[in-house]
Design an enzyme around this catalytic site. Structure first.
Site, PDB file in Angstrom:
ATOM      1  N   ILE A  18      -1.527   6.364   2.195  1.00  0.00           N
ATOM      2  CA  ILE A  18      -1.216   6.462   0.761  1.00  0.00           C
ATOM      3  C   ILE A  18      -0.427   5.259   0.253  1.00  0.00           C
ATOM      4  O   ILE A  18      -0.148   5.145  -0.936  1.00  0.00           O
ATOM      5  CB  ILE A  18      -0.450   7.764   0.443  1.00  0.00           C
ATOM      6  CG1 ILE A  18       0.824   7.888   1.299  1.00  0.00           C
ATOM      7  CG2 ILE A  18      -1.343   8.973   0.641  1.00  0.00           C
ATOM      8  CD1 ILE A  18       1.694   9.084   0.939  1.00  0.00           C
ATOM      9  N   GLY A  19      -0.075   4.352   1.157  1.00  0.00           N
ATOM     10  CA  GLY A  19       0.641   3.144   0.762  1.00  0.00           C
ATOM     11  C   GLY A  19       0.615   2.143   1.898  1.00  0.00           C
ATOM     12  O   GLY A  19       0.533   2.523   3.068  1.00  0.00           O
ATOM     13  N   GLU A  20       0.661   0.868   1.551  1.00  0.00           N
ATOM     14  CA  GLU A  20       0.590  -0.150   2.594  1.00  0.00           C
ATOM     15  C   GLU A  20       1.394  -1.379   2.197  1.00  0.00           C
ATOM     16  O   GLU A  20       1.321  -1.840   1.055  1.00  0.00           O
ATOM     17  CB  GLU A  20      -0.872  -0.540   2.842  1.00  0.00           C
ATOM     18  CG  GLU A  20      -1.096  -1.251   4.148  1.00  0.00           C
ATOM     19  CD  GLU A  20      -2.503  -1.053   4.703  1.00  0.00           C
ATOM     20  OE1 GLU A  20      -2.788  -1.674   5.740  1.00  0.00           O
ATOM     21  OE2 GLU A  20      -3.296  -0.296   4.116  1.00  0.00           O
ATOM     22  N   GLY A  21       2.194  -1.883   3.143  1.00  0.00           N
ATOM     23  CA  GLY A  21       2.954  -3.106   2.947  1.00  0.00           C
ATOM     24  C   GLY A  21       2.546  -4.141   3.971  1.00  0.00           C
ATOM     25  O   GLY A  21       1.576  -3.959   4.713  1.00  0.00           O
ATOM     26  N   SER A  24       3.937  -2.464   7.332  1.00  0.00           N
ATOM     27  CA  SER A  24       4.019  -1.008   7.435  1.00  0.00           C
ATOM     28  C   SER A  24       2.952  -0.354   6.579  1.00  0.00           C
ATOM     29  O   SER A  24       2.364  -0.983   5.701  1.00  0.00           O
ATOM     30  CB  SER A  24       5.406  -0.519   6.994  1.00  0.00           C
ATOM     31  OG  SER A  24       5.614  -0.792   5.620  1.00  0.00           O
ATOM     32  N   VAL A  26       2.122   3.836   4.901  1.00  0.00           N
ATOM     33  CA  VAL A  26       2.604   5.206   4.744  1.00  0.00           C
ATOM     34  C   VAL A  26       1.403   6.134   4.768  1.00  0.00           C
ATOM     35  O   VAL A  26       0.446   5.945   4.018  1.00  0.00           O
ATOM     36  CB  VAL A  26       3.394   5.393   3.431  1.00  0.00           C
ATOM     37  CG1 VAL A  26       3.884   6.837   3.304  1.00  0.00           C
ATOM     38  CG2 VAL A  26       4.582   4.434   3.377  1.00  0.00           C
ATOM     39  N   LYS A  41       6.052   6.922   7.429  1.00  0.00           N
ATOM     40  CA  LYS A  41       6.003   5.463   7.303  1.00  0.00           C
ATOM     41  C   LYS A  41       5.891   4.871   8.701  1.00  0.00           C
ATOM     42  O   LYS A  41       6.733   5.132   9.565  1.00  0.00           O
ATOM     43  CB  LYS A  41       7.256   4.945   6.598  1.00  0.00           C
ATOM     44  CG  LYS A  41       7.244   3.440   6.342  1.00  0.00           C
ATOM     45  CD  LYS A  41       8.446   3.026   5.504  1.00  0.00           C
ATOM     46  CE  LYS A  41       8.426   1.541   5.182  1.00  0.00           C
ATOM     47  NZ  LYS A  41       9.553   1.151   4.298  1.00  0.00           N
ATOM     48  N   ASP A 135      15.119  -2.892  -5.377  1.00  0.00           N
ATOM     49  CA  ASP A 135      13.671  -2.867  -5.619  1.00  0.00           C
ATOM     50  C   ASP A 135      13.304  -1.629  -6.435  1.00  0.00           C
ATOM     51  O   ASP A 135      12.289  -0.983  -6.172  1.00  0.00           O
ATOM     52  CB  ASP A 135      12.904  -2.890  -4.295  1.00  0.00           C
ATOM     53  CG  ASP A 135      11.423  -3.239  -4.465  1.00  0.00           C
ATOM     54  OD1 ASP A 135      11.061  -3.768  -5.546  1.00  0.00           O
ATOM     55  OD2 ASP A 135      10.640  -2.978  -3.534  1.00  0.00           O
TER      56      ASP A 135
END
Length: 273
Positions: A18-21, A24, A26, A41, A135
């Site tokens: 559901i999320g990406e950096g 990392s 999520v 995460k 942030d």
């Protein structure tokens, strides 16, 4: 043992990302232990540069282990694996503030006041405990299914801060939410940076658009100095506009503290805008 296999043995079933950096991602997961849906995460320390592994990640973990607030995401546990991966198991959320704004066009006045009061209260808690986020943005504000409760998340740029003269020099966050002094590369008070970002978040909530055009980052401080304009025909109370103007003061010293924001008259007002 692989991380995914260990998670399975611990009763977690990983779902979609559901999320990406950069280092990392999520994932949503179900948990037998916590009897429901959680977010996990996954941090891959092997792919991350030393600055991240040795400075930013330890700060984030320290903050997540220490904070306890109803409007800050709660971490259930940390799982470290010998292959260099770290799993942070935390509360899952139905959506985030950015998605809500995109879906609804903007957040109505009374709901915006309710949500922003929670956000400001969480930031006040952080600052009272000598912590800063650095942030704050709409996508880092998680929402409950009824879109009435918030949880601040993503402390990747968080750190301890004891106020002036304890200044920061690291460029953090997104340009659209960054204060003038951060964009200009001037050593800055990170608490005042958080307050500026609160102003951007509130503006986005009540208007559905960004306060400043960030397509030309070099010229952004100049536009910030001129102040904000509002879309034609927008119904918004003067108290709300006044709070936004206070938060988006070009000079950091002219901005209120997080405690002053949390006590602002608009947040206790009965008007609808």
């Amino acid at each position: 043992m692989s991380g995914d296999k260990l998670l399975s043995e611990l009763g977690y079933k990983l779902g979609r990302t559901i999320g990406e950096g950069s280092y990392s991602k999520v994932k949503v997961a179900t948990s037998k232990k916590y009897k429901g849906t959680v977010a996990i995460k996954v941090v891959d320390r092997r792919r991350a540069p030393p600055d991240f592994v040795n400075k930013f990640l330890p700060r984030e973990l320290s903050i997540l282990r220490g904070v306890r607030h109803p409007h800050i995401v709660h971490v259930f546990e940390f799982i470290e694996v010998c292959n260099g991966k770290l799993y942070i198991v935390m509360e899952a959320a139905a959506t985030d503030l950015l998605q809500a704004v995109q879906r609804n066009g903007r957040i109505p006045g009374s709901q915006a006041r309710e949500l922003f009061s929670q956000i400001a209260g969480a930031v006040r808690y952080l600052h009272d405990h000598h912590l800063v986020h650095r942030d704050l943005k709409c996508e880092n504000v998680l929402l409950s299914p009824d879109e009435r409760r918030v949880k601040i998340t993503d402390f990747g740029f968080g750190r301890q801060a004891h106020g002036y003269p304890d200044l920061s020099t690291t460029y953090c966050g997104s340009a659209a939410y960054a204060s003038p002094e951060v964009l200009l590369g001037i050593p800055y008070d990170p608490k005042k940076y958080d307050v500026w970002s609160l102003g951007v978040v509130l503006y986005v909530m009540v208007t559905g658009c960004m306060p400043f055009d960030d397509s030309d980052i070099a010229g952004l401080p100049r536009r910030q100095k001129r102040g904000v304009l509002y879309p034609d025909g927008l119904e918004l109370s003067e108290r709300c506009k006044s709070l936004i103007a206070e938060l988006l003061q070009f000079s950091p010293s002219a901005r209120p503290s997080a405690g002053q924001v949390a006590r602002n008259g608009w947040l206790r007002a009965g008007d609808s805008g």
